[in-house]
Scaffold this motif. Sequence first.
Motif, PDB file in Angstrom:
ATOM      1  N   SER A  10     -59.654  14.963  32.490  1.00  0.00           N
ATOM      2  CA  SER A  10     -59.196  14.733  31.124  1.00  0.00           C
ATOM      3  C   SER A  10     -59.363  16.006  30.304  1.00  0.00           C
ATOM      4  N   ILE A  11     -59.004  15.911  29.035  1.00  0.00           N
ATOM      5  CA  ILE A  11     -59.165  17.076  28.165  1.00  0.00           C
ATOM      6  C   ILE A  11     -60.628  17.325  27.819  1.00  0.00           C
ATOM      7  N   TRP A  12     -61.521  16.405  28.210  1.00  0.00           N
ATOM      8  CA  TRP A  12     -62.953  16.636  28.020  1.00  0.00           C
ATOM      9  C   TRP A  12     -63.453  17.584  29.095  1.00  0.00           C
ATOM     10  N   GLN A  13     -63.900  18.746  28.689  1.00  0.00           N
ATOM     11  CA  GLN A  13     -64.295  19.788  29.616  1.00  0.00           C
ATOM     12  C   GLN A  13     -65.673  20.330  29.256  1.00  0.00           C
ATOM     13  N   ASP A  60     -69.785  26.820  29.065  1.00  0.00           N
ATOM     14  CA  ASP A  60     -70.897  27.494  28.374  1.00  0.00           C
ATOM     15  C   ASP A  60     -71.870  26.492  27.757  1.00  0.00           C
ATOM     16  N   GLY A  61     -72.133  25.407  28.487  1.00  0.00           N
ATOM     17  CA  GLY A  61     -73.096  24.430  28.018  1.00  0.00           C
ATOM     18  C   GLY A  61     -72.598  23.531  26.914  1.00  0.00           C
ATOM     19  N   GLU A  62     -71.288  23.495  26.676  1.00  0.00           N
ATOM     20  CA  GLU A  62     -70.709  22.657  25.637  1.00  0.00           C
ATOM     21  C   GLU A  62     -69.764  21.634  26.254  1.00  0.00           C
ATOM     22  N   LEU A  63     -69.844  20.414  25.767  1.00  0.00           N
ATOM     23  CA  LEU A  63     -68.910  19.351  26.140  1.00  0.00           C
ATOM     24  C   LEU A  63     -67.876  19.276  25.022  1.00  0.00           C
ATOM     25  N   TYR A  64     -66.647  19.623  25.344  1.00  0.00           N
ATOM     26  CA  TYR A  64     -65.666  19.720  24.264  1.00  0.00           C
ATOM     27  C   TYR A  64     -64.324  19.107  24.648  1.00  0.00           C
ATOM     28  N   SER A  65     -63.627  18.688  23.606  1.00  0.00           N
ATOM     29  CA  SER A  65     -62.281  18.157  23.749  1.00  0.00           C
ATOM     30  C   SER A  65     -61.312  19.311  23.519  1.00  0.00           C
ATOM     31  N   TRP A  70     -60.057  14.215  19.431  1.00  0.00           N
ATOM     32  CA  TRP A  70     -59.229  14.466  18.251  1.00  0.00           C
ATOM     33  C   TRP A  70     -58.422  15.731  18.479  1.00  0.00           C
ATOM     34  N   ALA A  71     -57.255  15.796  17.900  1.00  0.00           N
ATOM     35  CA  ALA A  71     -56.305  16.870  18.197  1.00  0.00           C
ATOM     36  C   ALA A  71     -56.790  18.255  17.790  1.00  0.00           C
ATOM     37  N   LYS A  72     -57.748  18.341  16.885  1.00  0.00           N
ATOM     38  CA  LYS A  72     -58.210  19.643  16.406  1.00  0.00           C
ATOM     39  C   LYS A  72     -59.313  20.259  17.258  1.00  0.00           C
ATOM     40  N   GLY A  73     -59.991  19.464  18.068  1.00  0.00           N
ATOM     41  CA  GLY A  73     -61.048  20.004  18.909  1.00  0.00           C
ATOM     42  C   GLY A  73     -62.432  19.795  18.319  1.00  0.00           C
ATOM     43  N   VAL A  74     -63.354  19.315  19.161  1.00  0.00           N
ATOM     44  CA  VAL A  74     -64.734  19.102  18.767  1.00  0.00           C
ATOM     45  C   VAL A  74     -65.607  19.396  19.977  1.00  0.00           C
ATOM     46  N   SER A 101     -51.684  18.503  29.091  1.00  0.00           N
ATOM     47  CA  SER A 101     -51.195  18.009  30.374  1.00  0.00           C
ATOM     48  C   SER A 101     -52.232  17.100  31.035  1.00  0.00           C
ATOM     49  N   LEU A 102     -53.485  17.200  30.559  1.00  0.00           N
ATOM     50  CA  LEU A 102     -54.549  16.357  31.085  1.00  0.00           C
ATOM     51  C   LEU A 102     -54.635  15.051  30.310  1.00  0.00           C
ATOM     52  N   GLU A 103     -55.325  14.085  30.895  1.00  0.00           N
ATOM     53  CA  GLU A 103     -55.475  12.773  30.271  1.00  0.00           C
ATOM     54  C   GLU A 103     -56.234  12.891  28.955  1.00  0.00           C
ATOM     55  N   THR A 104     -55.760  12.207  27.936  1.00  0.00           N
ATOM     56  CA  THR A 104     -56.455  12.176  26.655  1.00  0.00           C
ATOM     57  C   THR A 104     -57.204  10.859  26.518  1.00  0.00           C
ATOM     58  N   GLY A 105     -58.082  10.808  25.549  1.00  0.00           N
ATOM     59  CA  GLY A 105     -58.822   9.573  25.300  1.00  0.00           C
ATOM     60  C   GLY A 105     -60.246   9.863  24.881  1.00  0.00           C
TER      61      GLY A 105
END
Length: 241
Positions: free
Chosen positions: A62-65, A68-73, A227-231, A79-83
């Motif tokens: 998914s877009i969760w990746q 550098d020690g961060e879990l981010y959207s 969220w579309a902006k990234g967190v 192209s990856l699964e969202t949610g």
Amino acid sequence: MKCTPSHRLLLLLTILLLQACGKKAEGPNSLSKAEKNEGWELLFDGETTNGWHVYNKGKLASIWQVKDGELYSNPENMSLETGDLVSDRQFEDFELKFEWKMTKGGNSGVFINVLEREDIPTPWASGPEYQLLENSHQDYTNDVKRPGCLYGFDAQKNRIESLPFGQWNQSRIRQVDGKIEFYLNGVLTAEKDLTSAEWQASVAESNFKGFPEFGKRISGHIVLQDWAKGVAFRNIKVKVL
């Protein structure tokens, strides 16, 4: 053999080096000795998404990746699964602490007591939200949508600003017997008894009144909102109470 001052110095340096090698430095996504003694656990290991899955979709790319020690959207790879990202475990009486940062204009949230079910299309249809918001977002001036709020219900109990984009904020959520407390950067921002008639009445008058499962539970999954902006998140830790 006579032990000279130089021998004693070498021995001392050797002992210090062995101690340093045997002790892991405390950094992001690690538990201190005190935290371990208090019962804290890591919900994010700093390297993988183990312990999490995409809401109603299970474990898949998914877009969760993690980087550098961060879990981010990552909003740039659609192209990856969202949610939204859901904890595998469910929690009832607990304390959760985490750090988060936003891209400019970012908007996200952390949901608690989420009921994951295929006929419930989204986590916010069951779980109350700890609001996350970057301070240039248009909703920042809306009192019930500011960071640290119980989203859509109450203004911050004690007014505080979130840090600007790119800086790490510290948040904490505590729930005991359905009574919740939210904190932002050390300041109490929300309190609510989710078992009270007052809460049910406020839900019945809110924008969530059309969702029959909303706010009914005092246990469930913890969810990080895509969220579309990234967190980005790090140091996600939980203690069962």
